[in-house]
Design an enzyme around this catalytic site. Structure first.
Site, PDB file in Angstrom:
ATOM      1  N   ALA A 114       0.853  -1.189   0.000  1.00  0.00           N
ATOM      2  CA  ALA A 114       0.000   0.000   0.000  1.00  0.00           C
ATOM      3  C   ALA A 114       0.889   1.240   0.000  1.00  0.00           C
ATOM      4  O   ALA A 114       2.073   1.178   0.341  1.00  0.00           O
ATOM      5  CB  ALA A 114      -0.910  -0.015   1.217  1.00  0.00           C
ATOM      6  N   GLY A 143       0.318  -5.212   0.770  1.00  0.00           N
ATOM      7  CA  GLY A 143      -0.885  -5.211  -0.050  1.00  0.00           C
ATOM      8  C   GLY A 143      -0.695  -5.886  -1.393  1.00  0.00           C
ATOM      9  O   GLY A 143      -1.643  -6.445  -1.950  1.00  0.00           O
ATOM     10  N   GLU A 201       3.927  -5.691   7.439  1.00  0.00           N
ATOM     11  CA  GLU A 201       3.211  -4.613   8.132  1.00  0.00           C
ATOM     12  C   GLU A 201       3.616  -4.463   9.593  1.00  0.00           C
ATOM     13  O   GLU A 201       3.556  -3.366  10.152  1.00  0.00           O
ATOM     14  CB  GLU A 201       1.697  -4.853   8.039  1.00  0.00           C
ATOM     15  N   GLU A 211      -1.144  -9.447  -0.700  1.00  0.00           N
ATOM     16  CA  GLU A 211      -2.562  -9.686  -0.425  1.00  0.00           C
ATOM     17  C   GLU A 211      -3.394  -9.662  -1.704  1.00  0.00           C
ATOM     18  O   GLU A 211      -4.334 -10.442  -1.859  1.00  0.00           O
ATOM     19  CB  GLU A 211      -3.076  -8.648   0.574  1.00  0.00           C
TER      20      GLU A 211
END
Length: 263
Positions: free
Chosen positions: A70, A114, A137, A117
């Site tokens: 992200a 992300g 993270e 993911e």
């Protein structure tokens, strides 16, 4: 005087026969996933899903990165109310869950946070030898919140998932293959060719049957064995209402190639 500069689109789309290709396109940011990109990705996924001429969807990034996570620069000062009221993740990252057609991720380089993911949310992951997967993270006192803590244990088991999430451990493509995180590993130079060939093969089959299989396999992750078997059986019985299934069986008996109408 105000000058307007043309910004590059965050994704690029192409069609290859019955395959819809989506290329993440923020190379300077290693395809970091911001709201603009995720909005565009969601829209492209839904457009291909609703296009009767498309049978499978392929998502890829660059040679350096599928997606490096992200976009932290955007998120650093957000508050709880910002993300809660704005539906962070839920609003656009979850769009991929609405897609009924098979989605293949072609991953080279970094698939971090992300990015990992997003790959996990796809149905098949084809990894280049350079691919690296991690959920780091924890280094930011955060947690994988786009499905990472849920999809990763289902893919690799609790022990490996705990290791990756708690220590930020990075997996090589070979480790990811060994652990069941990816479907296959290929040389970098062959990544897109292999993924496109696979997507083309899949898209050549009957679309209603592909959708039924995707639903059934996903149900295996989300229900008991008894419920899953019942769902699978109903999907199997439903095939007998499909023109394509009768065409497929008769073509097999006639020793000819089936001509599917995707009905």
């Amino acid at each position: 005087m105000v000058t307007h500069t043309m910004t590059e689109p965050t994704i690029l789309t192409e069609t290859h026969g019955r395959v819809g290709l989506i290329r993440l396109n923020r190379p300077a940011q290693l395809n970091a996933l911001n709201d603009e990109l995720m909005d565009a990705l969601g829209a492209a996924l839904l457009a291909f899903d609703g296009n009767a001429d498309i049978g499978a969807i392929l998502i890829t990034g660059s040679d350096e990165a599928f997606a490096a996570g992200a976009d932290i620069a955007v998120m650093a000062d957000w508050t709880y109310m910002d993300v809660y009221q704005g539906g962070f993740i839920t609003r656009n990252w979850e769009t991929i869950r609405q897609v009924r057609k098979p989605i293949i991720a072609a991953v080279a380089g970094y698939a971090m946070g992300g990015g990992c993911e997003l790959a996990l949310a796809c149905d098949i992951i084809v990894a280049a030898e350079s691919a690296q997967f991690a959920l780091p993270e924890i280094k930011l006192a955060m947690l994988p919140g786009a499905g990472g803590t849920q999809r990763l244990p289902r893919a690799v088991g609790k022990a490996k998932a705990m290791d990756m999430c708690l220590s930020a451990r990075t997996l090589s493509a070979q480790e990811a293959d060994r652990y069941g995180l990816v479907s296959r590993v290929v040389p970098d130079a062959e990544l897109l060719t292999t993924a496109l060939k696979l997507a083309t093969q899949i898209a050549g089959y009957s679309l209603p049957a592909l959708m039924a299989i995707k639903e059934s396999v996903n149900r295996a992750h989300e229900s008991t064995l008894t419920e899953g078997i019942l769902f699978e059986r109903r999907e199997l019985h439903a095939r007998f209402a499909s023109d394509d299934a009768h065409e497929g069986m008769h073509a097999f008996l006639d020793k000819r190639k089936p001509v599917f109408q995707h009905r």
